[in-house]
Design a protein around this motif. Sequence first.
Motif, short mmCIF file in Angstrom:
data_model
loop_
_atom_site.label_atom_id
_atom_site.label_comp_id
_atom_site.label_asym_id
_atom_site.label_seq_id
_atom_site.Cartn_x
_atom_site.Cartn_y
_atom_site.Cartn_z
N UNK A 218 0.81 -1.22 0.00
CA UNK A 218 0.00 0.00 0.00
C UNK A 218 0.84 1.27 0.00
N UNK A 219 2.15 1.13 0.12
CA UNK A 219 3.03 2.29 0.27
C UNK A 219 3.11 3.09 -1.02
N UNK A 220 3.01 4.41 -0.90
CA UNK A 220 3.17 5.34 -2.04
C UNK A 220 2.34 4.87 -3.23
N UNK A 221 1.05 4.69 -3.02
CA UNK A 221 0.20 4.01 -4.01
C UNK A 221 0.13 4.71 -5.37
N UNK A 222 -0.02 6.06 -5.44
CA UNK A 222 -0.10 6.67 -6.78
C UNK A 222 1.11 6.40 -7.64
N UNK A 223 2.34 6.50 -7.09
CA UNK A 223 3.54 6.20 -7.87
C UNK A 223 3.59 4.72 -8.25
N UNK A 224 3.22 3.86 -7.32
CA UNK A 224 3.21 2.44 -7.59
C UNK A 224 2.22 2.10 -8.70
N UNK A 225 1.07 2.78 -8.69
CA UNK A 225 0.04 2.50 -9.69
C UNK A 225 0.54 2.84 -11.09
N UNK A 226 1.24 3.95 -11.23
CA UNK A 226 1.78 4.31 -12.56
C UNK A 226 2.76 3.25 -13.05
N UNK A 227 3.59 2.77 -12.14
CA UNK A 227 4.57 1.75 -12.50
C UNK A 227 3.86 0.46 -12.93
N UNK A 228 2.87 0.05 -12.17
CA UNK A 228 2.15 -1.19 -12.47
C UNK A 228 1.44 -1.09 -13.81
N UNK A 229 0.77 0.03 -14.06
CA UNK A 229 0.03 0.17 -15.31
C UNK A 229 0.95 0.22 -16.52
N UNK A 230 2.10 0.87 -16.37
CA UNK A 230 3.02 0.96 -17.50
C UNK A 230 3.53 -0.42 -17.92
N UNK A 231 3.61 -1.34 -16.97
CA UNK A 231 4.06 -2.70 -17.27
C UNK A 231 2.90 -3.65 -17.55
N UNK A 232 1.68 -3.12 -17.53
CA UNK A 232 0.47 -3.92 -17.75
C UNK A 232 0.41 -5.11 -16.78
N UNK A 233 0.67 -4.82 -15.51
CA UNK A 233 0.69 -5.85 -14.48
C UNK A 233 -0.44 -5.67 -13.47
N UNK A 234 -1.54 -5.09 -13.94
CA UNK A 234 -2.65 -4.86 -13.01
C UNK A 234 -3.16 -6.17 -12.40
N UNK A 235 -3.31 -7.18 -13.24
CA UNK A 235 -3.84 -8.46 -12.73
C UNK A 235 -2.86 -9.14 -11.77
N UNK A 236 -1.57 -9.05 -12.08
CA UNK A 236 -0.57 -9.62 -11.19
C UNK A 236 -0.60 -8.92 -9.84
N UNK A 237 -0.75 -7.58 -9.87
CA UNK A 237 -0.80 -6.82 -8.63
C UNK A 237 -2.04 -7.18 -7.82
N UNK A 238 -3.16 -7.34 -8.51
CA UNK A 238 -4.39 -7.73 -7.82
C UNK A 238 -4.23 -9.10 -7.17
N UNK A 239 -3.60 -10.03 -7.90
CA UNK A 239 -3.41 -11.38 -7.35
C UNK A 239 -2.49 -11.36 -6.14
N UNK A 240 -1.41 -10.57 -6.23
CA UNK A 240 -0.46 -10.50 -5.12
C UNK A 240 -1.12 -9.89 -3.88
N UNK A 241 -1.83 -8.78 -4.10
CA UNK A 241 -2.52 -8.14 -2.98
C UNK A 241 -3.61 -9.05 -2.43
N UNK A 242 -4.30 -9.74 -3.34
CA UNK A 242 -5.35 -10.65 -2.91
C UNK A 242 -4.82 -11.81 -2.10
N UNK A 243 -3.61 -12.29 -2.44
CA UNK A 243 -3.02 -13.40 -1.68
C UNK A 243 -2.72 -12.97 -0.24
N UNK A 244 -2.22 -11.74 -0.09
CA UNK A 244 -1.93 -11.25 1.27
C UNK A 244 -3.22 -11.07 2.05
#
Length: 585
Positions: A218-244
């Motif tokens: 959850x840290x520094x979410x806006x910057x993290x979101x830009x990074x995730x979207x640029x790599x098209x890793x939204x689903x991977x991020x959702x799965x990782x967060x969902x696992x936790x």
Amino acid sequence: MMSAKPSPAPERARGLLRSLLRTLTGIELAETAAYVVLSLGAAFAGSFAAVLLVPLVQPGHTLPFGGALLNAHRSVEMQAAIFAAAMSAFALIRWQAARLGARLVGRFGMNLRRRVHAGLIDAPLTSLADSTSAEIANVLTHNVEVIVQGFSALQQLLIAGISAAVSLGFAFWVSPPLMLAAPLLAVFGLIASRAYGREQALVCREYVKDMTRLFWHSEDFPRRLRHVRSFEKENVEKESYGAITARLCYGYRRQLELVASGRLMMELLAAIGIAGLFVLAHRWHGIDQSSLIAVCLLLGRLLPYLVTTRQSFQQLRSATPAFALWQRYMSLDSVRASTVPLRTPTPGSALHIEQMRLIPPAAGLDVGDLLLVPGDLTLISGDSGIGKSSLVDVLAGMMTPETFAARVGERSIDFDEYRELVRRGAYVSQNVRPWQHSVRECLLWAKPEATDEMLHGVLMDVGLDHRLARSGQGLDTALHSSSSRLSGGELQRLLLAQVILRQPFLALLDEATSALDTASEIAVLSALKRRLPQTILIVVSHRSGVAAVADQCLNIENNLAMTVAGNSDQRRKASLLASSDRFKS
């Protein structure tokens, strides 16, 4: 977090209790004693009220004790009035104890947060090298909340223990033969309290670890979101967060299941014990019926505590790993202020670092013959990871080098004296973001006595005045509002305005202009040189254009060799300043 094998539950609880008591201040210990006294008074009043019910439940019958107060021949109205008075006293004492307990819990949490935050503020940077920002954020927020819940659980267990002791004492007074079943009830309670203890401890420890992982996601979410979207890793991020969150869900669910299972065991054992007590009373000749009713009423007072006691044990087990993490950060060393008396340097004194060696980097970085003159700008450059930030930390006095030798004017100083000398400094790094609510609050943080005229002046120096004028709110522009949010470059300008207000002896800018374009960067750095003629300016930057306004450039090569190149009159200026120092002396 904590890899040691869990100790047995009683020893762990005693250790936690001793540690928690050591964190209490003198006032809190006095209030805790008052809380115990009030709880004891409430227990006595409640037990006495239960005994006073006997003449109302069984009119005309009296207990074999009590004298005039329990006189069965008194009117029902009078008996009811006495009972109501006792219950009112019980309610008032318990209410006052609850208020005192709430104040204790609130102050306890406040002191925990203040102490660990103060410890982190005073800790040397090297002691935080292996700590993640997510773990530190967890210690300062959720982790302390878990400890506070554990402290509140201790209060509840204290009330339950006092109430049980007083109620059982009254029951023994009423009918000693009936209390022969007390050891059996104690065994049942011990079995119930120890049930599932090891699993609960393991679940609670994993819960604290997973909460730290959640902070990391959850840290520094806006910057993290830009990074995730640029790599098209939204689903991977959702799965990782969902696992936790799934692990957290399991941990929380399992904790509640264990509480429910333990509570069920306690209630079943209580039902068996009370039923056995009735059978014993009827089988045992000579047991008075009124005494039986009184004992049952007294033991019935303990039934509500069966529901909360198991929950309190669970909260206490949850608090154990959280408190261990808090203690780990409280055990950090603090940066001690130097006890060496320091003579205030003459304004304009040059600082000559003759020899300095620092680690990291692992191979060590040697800095020698570095001349720092107030009013001049020194550019530090080199590849990433080569040791520039470590060098800046040492120059800021925040990290101790392996070796150090320097002079101020003609006077030699050690690192303790150097640390005191640069205490009036300003350190701005690339990733620092203002945490204040408005521009005015941010600037006044650096110089509380500054007037609005001074604030407008420094904003003009860093080129932020027109932007704030367009916002319509000026100095009261909110920093985190979606309608007036400042960009990364504008936030950097704001932090540099703080530096001008500070008027430091030494200003260290570690990539503090990285979000500005080249022309703006040169303009702002030139304004800093103009407004800070008595300040040593050190700038870390990868941009070669900064050399245009630098008076000297310190470059760290890949082989950790250091080269310093500067204007030809640099050393002549320093020599003149040193001569001036001697003349003034």
